[in-house]
Write an enzyme that holds these catalytic residues in place. Structure first.
Site, PDB file in Angstrom:
ATOM      1  N   GLY A  73       0.815  -1.262  -0.181  1.00 36.29           N
ATOM      2  CA  GLY A  73       0.160  -0.014  -0.144  1.00 36.29           C
ATOM      3  C   GLY A  73       0.813   1.365   0.074  1.00 36.29           C
ATOM      4  O   GLY A  73       0.777   2.222  -0.701  1.00 36.29           O
ATOM      5  N   THR A  74       2.149   1.264   0.686  1.00 39.50           N
ATOM      6  CA  THR A  74       2.917   2.334   0.924  1.00 39.50           C
ATOM      7  C   THR A  74       3.450   2.636  -0.595  1.00 39.50           C
ATOM      8  O   THR A  74       3.328   4.104  -0.988  1.00 39.50           O
ATOM      9  CB  THR A  74       4.118   1.846   1.629  1.00 39.50           C
ATOM     10  OG1 THR A  74       3.499   1.593   3.000  1.00 39.50           O
ATOM     11  CG2 THR A  74       5.137   2.914   1.556  1.00 39.50           C
ATOM     12  N   ASN A 161      -6.667   4.690   9.938  1.00 40.50           N
ATOM     13  CA  ASN A 161      -6.195   3.267  10.368  1.00 40.50           C
ATOM     14  C   ASN A 161      -6.113   3.303  12.007  1.00 40.50           C
ATOM     15  O   ASN A 161      -6.054   1.939  12.457  1.00 40.50           O
ATOM     16  CB  ASN A 161      -4.798   3.213   9.776  1.00 40.50           C
ATOM     17  CG  ASN A 161      -3.894   4.114   9.832  1.00 40.50           C
ATOM     18  OD1 ASN A 161      -4.382   5.126   9.282  1.00 40.50           O
ATOM     19  ND2 ASN A 161      -2.831   4.172  10.401  1.00 40.50           N
ATOM     20  N   GLN A 189      -7.278   0.555   4.468  1.00 40.14           N
ATOM     21  CA  GLN A 189      -8.194   0.279   5.656  1.00 40.14           C
ATOM     22  C   GLN A 189      -9.591  -0.129   5.483  1.00 40.14           C
ATOM     23  O   GLN A 189     -10.244  -0.697   6.286  1.00 40.14           O
ATOM     24  CB  GLN A 189      -7.937   1.214   6.895  1.00 40.14           C
ATOM     25  CG  GLN A 189      -6.656   1.208   7.553  1.00 40.14           C
ATOM     26  CD  GLN A 189      -6.248  -0.136   8.163  1.00 40.14           C
ATOM     27  OE1 GLN A 189      -7.051  -1.207   8.562  1.00 40.14           O
ATOM     28  NE2 GLN A 189      -4.990  -0.308   8.271  1.00 40.14           N
ATOM     29  N   ALA A 210      -4.300  -6.131   0.314  1.00 44.97           N
ATOM     30  CA  ALA A 210      -4.947  -7.143   0.342  1.00 44.97           C
ATOM     31  C   ALA A 210      -4.477  -7.870   1.860  1.00 44.97           C
ATOM     32  O   ALA A 210      -5.302  -8.558   2.221  1.00 44.97           O
ATOM     33  CB  ALA A 210      -5.014  -8.110  -0.536  1.00 44.97           C
ATOM     34  N   HIS A 211      -3.395  -7.536   2.316  1.00 49.92           N
ATOM     35  CA  HIS A 211      -2.779  -8.060   3.687  1.00 49.92           C
ATOM     36  C   HIS A 211      -3.709  -7.666   4.850  1.00 49.92           C
ATOM     37  O   HIS A 211      -3.586  -8.282   6.014  1.00 49.92           O
ATOM     38  CB  HIS A 211      -1.497  -7.996   3.767  1.00 49.92           C
ATOM     39  CG  HIS A 211      -1.049  -6.821   4.381  1.00 49.92           C
ATOM     40  ND1 HIS A 211      -0.747  -6.149   5.681  1.00 49.92           N
ATOM     41  CD2 HIS A 211      -0.517  -5.660   3.649  1.00 49.92           C
ATOM     42  CE1 HIS A 211      -0.281  -4.940   5.740  1.00 49.92           C
ATOM     43  NE2 HIS A 211      -0.272  -4.625   4.591  1.00 49.92           N
ATOM     44  N   THR A 247      10.230  -7.226 -11.833  1.00 50.57           N
ATOM     45  CA  THR A 247       9.498  -8.579 -11.648  1.00 50.57           C
ATOM     46  C   THR A 247       8.459  -8.778 -10.804  1.00 50.57           C
ATOM     47  O   THR A 247       8.447  -8.461  -9.562  1.00 50.57           O
ATOM     48  CB  THR A 247      10.531  -9.777 -11.516  1.00 50.57           C
ATOM     49  OG1 THR A 247      11.812  -9.554 -12.640  1.00 50.57           O
ATOM     50  CG2 THR A 247       9.929 -11.093 -11.672  1.00 50.57           C
ATOM     51  N   CYS A 334       3.455   1.006  11.094  1.00 52.51           N
ATOM     52  CA  CYS A 334       4.790   1.663  10.849  1.00 52.51           C
ATOM     53  C   CYS A 334       5.395   2.455  11.890  1.00 52.51           C
ATOM     54  O   CYS A 334       6.592   2.635  11.990  1.00 52.51           O
ATOM     55  CB  CYS A 334       4.811   2.441   9.573  1.00 52.51           C
ATOM     56  SG  CYS A 334       3.748   1.796   8.428  1.00 52.51           S
TER      57      CYS A 334
HETATM   58  C1  LIG Z   1      -4.191   3.801   5.715  1.00 52.86           C
HETATM   59  C2  LIG Z   1      -3.105   3.130   5.424  1.00 52.86           C
HETATM   60  N1  LIG Z   1      -2.605   3.129   4.133  1.00 52.86           N
HETATM   61  C3  LIG Z   1      -1.436   2.847   3.822  1.00 52.86           C
HETATM   62  C4  LIG Z   1      -0.940   1.776   4.493  1.00 52.86           C
HETATM   63  C5  LIG Z   1       0.479   0.859   4.164  1.00 52.86           C
HETATM   64  O1  LIG Z   1      -0.103  -0.356   3.552  1.00 52.86           O
HETATM   65  P1  LIG Z   1       1.548  -1.201   3.610  1.00 52.86           P
HETATM   66  O2  LIG Z   1       1.354  -1.689   4.771  1.00 52.86           O
HETATM   67  O3  LIG Z   1       0.866  -2.577   2.833  1.00 52.86           O
HETATM   68  O4  LIG Z   1       2.531  -0.627   2.972  1.00 52.86           O
HETATM   69  C6  LIG Z   1      -1.333   1.210   5.845  1.00 52.86           C
HETATM   70  C7  LIG Z   1      -0.870   0.331   6.616  1.00 52.86           C
HETATM   71  O5  LIG Z   1      -1.058   0.040   7.643  1.00 52.86           O
HETATM   72  C8  LIG Z   1      -2.518   1.966   6.149  1.00 52.86           C
HETATM   73  O6  LIG Z   1      -3.164   1.548   7.277  1.00 52.86           O
END
Ligand SMILES: Cc1ncc(COP(=O)(O)O)c(C=O)c1O
Length: 389
Positions: A73-74, A161, A189, A210-211, A247, A334
């Protein structure tokens, strides 16, 4: 007999669903090909990525050409924001520094959005961070008030989140569309908790992960509405319509598609579970009467309880909860381990004492009444124990 530890940290991540894992496994073992290779191993891997792209597009209600797979997601948030600005700079044949552009985000976004915008700000891009109200909700009116004639991008999350507060992204999307401004929605989220179809959300760019819904870590999704251009931030490959080189992580992508396809079931498993969260909060407040539920006044997803325990240091409480068999969090995964106070709660203008003592409890759909009651017992005992010291 020792009791099973309680996992109340679903907003950090979730376990991979066994069905998802069994679909991923062959791509870690015998089907190990690189989808860019033309031989049979490559083609099997390519078919698997195509299938996952198809599944992801079905969940987003979009075309497969609008789906970009990333590592997280990041990365998807970085790609949406940086990729949009690079494309804009290329279109105007202008260095970033001279772009004369402005964007709007909120003070409660995930670090992957806020830090990316901060980086752009250092390169001369105008930025307004809109504050939420005391309940953690950002209003569409506040976003409208922040717009300037040169605003070209708005980025707002679907669900926060830390507090679970649902943000009015549909109203903001209508606003952006009326003004011809691009709109990015971080729906990480929302994944597995709320519908995330591109048309119902209305964004031009949508991030999923998806995690957060029984898929694997190491894969993110960025939806890019047809007609919107992004430049790559990872150069050197023609994958995903030339937007993202590298890849493909085939097992993770397969797991991502499979988890997204079953995210409706994940959502249904939690239907009717909001009373469990309310039970947790009510019982914690009975045990610790001066505790405060953050975001309580707003529309929240069912699984998130953010509670402050005045006078109790959050880090110490988290460690004690863990020792007692309850895994929770201080906010974003994070940020865990770094004792920085929550920027989300601070933006809600909560007193420092509430910010410093907040814990996020986030439940999996499999949580039971028994888990909730044991979670309350542990939490109350840990808070009382720390207060007696
Ligand atoms: C609102 C939100 N955006 C982005 C992310 C980042 O996703 P990823 O952990 O897949 O990098 C998170 C992770 O907790 C999140 O809660």
């Amino acid at each position: 007999m020792e009791q099973r530890p309680l996992y109340f940290d679903a907003n950090a991540t979730t376990p991979v669903h066994p069905e998802v894992l069994s679909l991923m496994r062959p791509y870690l073992e015998e089907e190990f090909g690189n989808p860019s290779s033309s031989h049979r191993w490559g083609q099997k891997a390519k078919n698997a990525v195509d299938e996952a792209r198809f599944q992801t597009a079905a969940v987003l209600g979009c075309s497969t050409t609008e789906v970009v797979f990333t590592s997280s997601g990041t990365e998807a948030n970085n790609l949406a924001i940086l990729g949009f600005f690079s494309a804009e700079a290329e279109k105007r044949e202008s260095p970033l520094k001279r772009l004369d552009a402005h964007c709007v985000t909120t003070m409660i976004e995930h670090g992957s959005t806020l830090d990316t915008f901060r980086w752009l700000e250092n390169w001369g891009i105008g930025l307004t961070r809109v504050a939420p109200d005391r309940s953690g909700r950002v209003s569409a009116e506040a976003v409208a008030a922040a717009l300037r004639p040169n605003t070209i991008l708005i980025s707002v999350m679907q669900v926060n989140n830390e507090t679970g507060v649902v943000q009015p992204v549909q109203a903001i999307s209508a606003l952006a569309r009326d003004r011809g401004i691009a709109f990015h929605i971080d729906a990480v989220q929302g994944t597995g908790k709320l519908p995330v179809s591109a048309d119902s959300l209305g964004g031009d760019f949508i991030t999923l992960a998806a995690h957060k819904a029984e898929g694997p870590k190491g894969c993110g999704v960025l939806y890019v509405r047809r007609g919107r251009r992004l430049s790559p931030i990872l150069h050197g490959g023609s994958m995903d319509g030339n937007i993202r080189g590298g890849t493909h992580d085939v097992p993770a992508i397969v797991g991502c598609g499979a988890a997204l396809i079953r995210s409706d079931s994940y959502r249904l498993e939690s239907a009717g579970k909001a009373p469990l969260r309310d039970r947790f909060e009510a019982a914690v407040l009975r045990g610790i009467p001066d505790a405060a539920v953050n975001g309580a006044g707003a529309d929240r997803v069912w699984n998130t309880s953010n509670i402050s325990f005045p006078g109790v240091p959050g880090e110490a409480l988290l460690a004690r909860l863990d020792l007692a068999g309850l895994a929770a969090s201080r906010g974003s995964a994070c940020a865990a381990g770094n004792a920085k106070p929550s920027h989300v709660l601070a933006a809600m203008d909560l007193p420092r004492e509430l910010v410093n003592s907040a814990i996020r409890f986030s439940f999996l759909p499999s949580v039971t009444e028994g888990d909730i009651d044991r979670g309350v017992e542990i939490t109350v005992a840990c808070v009382q124990g720390l207060r007696k010291r």
